[in-house]
Design a protein around this motif. Structure first.
Motif, PDB file in Angstrom:
ATOM      1  N   SER A  85      23.643  -9.373 -45.871  1.00 43.21           N
ATOM      2  CA  SER A  85      24.185  -8.382 -44.499  1.00 43.21           C
ATOM      3  C   SER A  85      23.556  -6.871 -44.308  1.00 43.21           C
ATOM      4  N   ARG A  86      23.441  -6.303 -45.346  1.00 45.07           N
ATOM      5  CA  ARG A  86      22.674  -5.071 -45.391  1.00 45.07           C
ATOM      6  C   ARG A  86      21.331  -5.318 -45.014  1.00 45.07           C
ATOM      7  N   ALA A  87      20.558  -6.340 -45.416  1.00 46.54           N
ATOM      8  CA  ALA A  87      19.198  -6.480 -45.013  1.00 46.54           C
ATOM      9  C   ALA A  87      19.055  -6.557 -43.611  1.00 46.54           C
ATOM     10  N   TRP A  88      19.988  -7.661 -42.993  1.00 47.20           N
ATOM     11  CA  TRP A  88      19.945  -7.762 -41.745  1.00 47.20           C
ATOM     12  C   TRP A  88      20.491  -6.542 -40.804  1.00 47.20           C
ATOM     13  N   ALA A  89      21.288  -5.814 -41.275  1.00 42.42           N
ATOM     14  CA  ALA A  89      21.882  -4.562 -40.379  1.00 42.42           C
ATOM     15  C   ALA A  89      20.741  -3.713 -40.526  1.00 42.42           C
ATOM     16  N   MET A  90      19.992  -3.368 -41.519  1.00 40.13           N
ATOM     17  CA  MET A  90      18.992  -2.453 -41.338  1.00 40.13           C
ATOM     18  C   MET A  90      18.005  -2.585 -40.363  1.00 40.13           C
ATOM     19  N   ALA A  91      17.699  -3.727 -40.253  1.00 43.98           N
ATOM     20  CA  ALA A  91      16.698  -3.979 -38.784  1.00 43.98           C
ATOM     21  C   ALA A  91      17.537  -4.018 -37.787  1.00 43.98           C
ATOM     22  N   VAL A  92      18.633  -4.531 -37.545  1.00 44.78           N
ATOM     23  CA  VAL A  92      19.379  -4.698 -36.390  1.00 44.78           C
ATOM     24  C   VAL A  92      19.980  -3.356 -35.802  1.00 44.78           C
ATOM     25  N   TYR A  93      20.354  -2.549 -36.822  1.00 44.02           N
ATOM     26  CA  TYR A  93      20.758  -1.189 -36.397  1.00 44.02           C
ATOM     27  C   TYR A  93      19.829  -0.172 -35.831  1.00 44.02           C
ATOM     28  N   SER A  94      18.512  -0.502 -36.391  1.00 40.24           N
ATOM     29  CA  SER A  94      17.486   0.237 -35.937  1.00 40.24           C
ATOM     30  C   SER A  94      16.704   0.171 -34.416  1.00 40.24           C
ATOM     31  N   PHE A  95      17.183  -1.043 -34.089  1.00 39.07           N
ATOM     32  CA  PHE A  95      16.473  -1.297 -32.769  1.00 39.07           C
ATOM     33  C   PHE A  95      16.876  -0.417 -31.801  1.00 39.07           C
ATOM     34  N   TYR A 110      27.489 -15.859 -37.749  1.00 46.74           N
ATOM     35  CA  TYR A 110      28.342 -15.394 -39.002  1.00 46.74           C
ATOM     36  C   TYR A 110      29.041 -14.281 -38.569  1.00 46.74           C
ATOM     37  N   ALA A 111      30.431 -14.405 -38.679  1.00 45.23           N
ATOM     38  CA  ALA A 111      31.600 -13.573 -38.342  1.00 45.23           C
ATOM     39  C   ALA A 111      31.329 -11.976 -38.599  1.00 45.23           C
ATOM     40  N   GLY A 112      30.511 -11.630 -39.770  1.00 47.57           N
ATOM     41  CA  GLY A 112      30.222 -10.234 -40.122  1.00 47.57           C
ATOM     42  C   GLY A 112      29.049  -9.790 -39.215  1.00 47.57           C
ATOM     43  N   ASN A 113      28.207 -10.592 -38.784  1.00 42.73           N
ATOM     44  CA  ASN A 113      27.170 -10.066 -37.887  1.00 42.73           C
ATOM     45  C   ASN A 113      27.730  -9.795 -36.480  1.00 42.73           C
ATOM     46  N   VAL A 114      28.843 -10.697 -36.123  1.00 39.14           N
ATOM     47  CA  VAL A 114      29.294 -10.490 -34.554  1.00 39.14           C
ATOM     48  C   VAL A 114      30.094  -8.855 -34.669  1.00 39.14           C
ATOM     49  N   ILE A 115      30.781  -8.778 -35.770  1.00 37.02           N
ATOM     50  CA  ILE A 115      31.433  -7.415 -36.106  1.00 37.02           C
ATOM     51  C   ILE A 115      30.434  -6.289 -35.856  1.00 37.02           C
ATOM     52  N   ALA A 116      29.255  -6.312 -36.519  1.00 33.05           N
ATOM     53  CA  ALA A 116      28.486  -5.323 -36.411  1.00 33.05           C
ATOM     54  C   ALA A 116      27.668  -5.269 -34.916  1.00 33.05           C
ATOM     55  N   LEU A 117      27.381  -6.420 -34.275  1.00 32.49           N
ATOM     56  CA  LEU A 117      26.788  -6.529 -33.059  1.00 32.49           C
ATOM     57  C   LEU A 117      27.986  -5.830 -32.065  1.00 32.49           C
ATOM     58  N   GLN A 119      30.214  -3.433 -32.744  1.00 34.89           N
ATOM     59  CA  GLN A 119      30.101  -2.089 -32.783  1.00 34.89           C
ATOM     60  C   GLN A 119      28.760  -1.493 -32.002  1.00 34.89           C
ATOM     61  N   LEU A 120      27.603  -2.221 -32.249  1.00 34.07           N
ATOM     62  CA  LEU A 120      26.610  -1.619 -31.478  1.00 34.07           C
ATOM     63  C   LEU A 120      26.641  -1.866 -29.995  1.00 34.07           C
ATOM     64  N   ALA A 121      27.568  -3.109 -29.611  1.00 31.27           N
ATOM     65  CA  ALA A 121      27.754  -2.982 -28.122  1.00 31.27           C
ATOM     66  C   ALA A 121      28.624  -1.934 -27.597  1.00 31.27           C
ATOM     67  N   CYS A 122      29.478  -1.448 -28.469  1.00 27.90           N
ATOM     68  CA  CYS A 122      30.424  -0.295 -27.993  1.00 27.90           C
ATOM     69  C   CYS A 122      29.484   0.883 -27.957  1.00 27.90           C
TER      70      CYS A 122
END
Length: 397
Positions: A85-95, A110-117, A119-122
């Motif tokens: 999750s952290r590996a995925w988020a480190m790239a996605v949050y850097s976009f 994956y539901a955890g990814n959806v939550i992160a996305l 947050q980024l959408a907001c």
């Protein structure tokens, strides 16, 4: 090339005490991997942590090459992390998201990814578009194509193998369409790495995240991130330290030029060495042979479960993997897991993935439907599968 099942079971100490069918959660670690981890911890005990890391510097560097070979990448495109999750988020949050653009995701994300996305959408005034499933339960690539042709898409995020329902999403087809449209493609491969061959060139992904603890049979607390070299400069990490960047001038800084820009300084050297050993172990067995064995065992399990009158198998997809999900009429999934644990059979429970995504996106309070998840690996046997089915047939309380 086929798997020598007896040989790998001799290197898997846990099979002496449990029937482990929870490999989608965390596999039994083979003894060469565990010996690597424990051996390094012993050196830390004997000579000190920094000193042990310096002694193992070449082997630590080789971990990047091992992971890169596992997925057809280059070592400079690999970063190591403590979880998927952290590996995925480190790239996605850097976009660098542009406001009012769109994110396309699958219903099996994956539901955890959806939550992160979410947050980024907001934060960035983005729209999340959930792609339809096709009649087989996979992401509908024709719907994807229509959305890409509409334009204004910032990113496509897809989970390669969902945590439930047994399917393998057609990631290579998604990748081809994203490349043609010039859209960033992020692939969560945490459940696929280690149970099937992966090649980032064929998959066409720009970012791929994988974990050590699942089918790769590495230690917990290990993961990796792949970022295609051609997109690295577009992704400035959300957090930097003295490992990922260097100071320049009075107030400036320079981010390092490889994927290690997504790492931080302090980490578990023993865990990283274990991850590298797990990658080498899988490569030595051959991922084609691993997939053949895993798929064969999973199909046997589905067939035998389907023959039990009270059992419903929920798996979908054209291409299936080692994850098998089912329910038992009149019994809650958690109760089935407890009953099987009483017979030293390890399984897990998981939400049906579409309902999990729906609950995150809509904010519904009602929990998603839970099913039993039995996930096989190449070291499992036909006899172990029959043990699980036999307990279900017996109705033993």
């Amino acid at each position: 090339m086929s798997i020598d099942v007896e040989a790998v079971r001799r290197q898997t100490r846990g099979v002496l005490s449990v029937t482990h069918l929870n490999n989608a959660g965390s596999s039994l670690v083979p003894s060469p991997v565990m010996d690597t981890v424990v051996g390094h911890l012993r050196r830390e005990e004997e000579i000190g942590g920094y000193e042990a890391a310096e002694e193992a510097a070449d082997r630590l560097e080789n971990v990047y090459s091992s992971v890169a070979r596992l997925i057809g990448a280059e070592p400079n495109e690999i970063a190591l992390a403590e979880n998927g999750s952290r590996a995925w988020a480190m790239a996605v949050y850097s976009f660098p998201f542009v406001p009012r653009t769109r994110l396309l995701i699958g219903r099996t994300e994956y539901a955890g990814n959806v939550i992160a996305l979410r947050q980024l959408a907001c934060r960035n005034d983005l729209e999340i578009v959930v792609l339809d499933d096709d009649p087989h339960g996979q992401v509908d690539v024709e719907h994807l194509q229509r959305e890409l042709e509409r334009g204004n898409v910032a990113m496509v995020a897809l989970t390669h193998v969902p945590m439930a329902n047994g399917l393998v999403n057609p990631a290579a087809d998604v990748g081809r369409r994203c490349r043609a449209a010039g859209v960033m493609f992020v692939l969560d491969a945490c459940q696929s790495v280690g149970q099937m061959p992966l090649d980032v060139q064929s998959l066409g992904c720009d970012v791929l995240a994988g974990t050590g603890r699942k089918f790769l049979r590495g230690p917990r607390g290990t993961a990796f991130l792949y970022v295609r070299a051609s997109v690295l400069e577009r992704l400035e990490p959300a957090m930097l330290d003295g490992h990922s960047a260097a100071p320049t001038g009075a107030a400036g800084f320079e981010v390092r030029g490889d994927a290690r820009r997504f790492e931080s300084w302090e980490t578990s050297a023993a865990g990283r060495l274990g991850l590298g050993r797990a990658a080498e172990y899988a490569l030595a067995l051959g991922l084609d042979a691993v997939q053949e064995r895993v798929v064969g065992l999973a199909e046997q399990l589905r067939s035998e479960l389907a023959a039990v009158p009270a059992v419903t198998v929920h798996d979908r997809g054209i291409t299936r993997c080692g994850i098998v999900t089912f329910s038992v009429r009149g019994s809650e999934a958690r109760n089935i897991r407890t009953r099987l644990a009483g017979h030293r059979i390890n399984v897990s429970v998981a939400p049906l993935t579409s309902s999990a995504v729906d609950s995150v996106l809509t904010g519904t309070r009602q929990g998603p439907e839970m099913v039993v998840r039995a996930s096989v690996h190449y070291y499992n046997t036909e006899t172990e599968i029959q043990r699980l089915v036999g307990v279900l047939r017996s109705g033993d309380k």
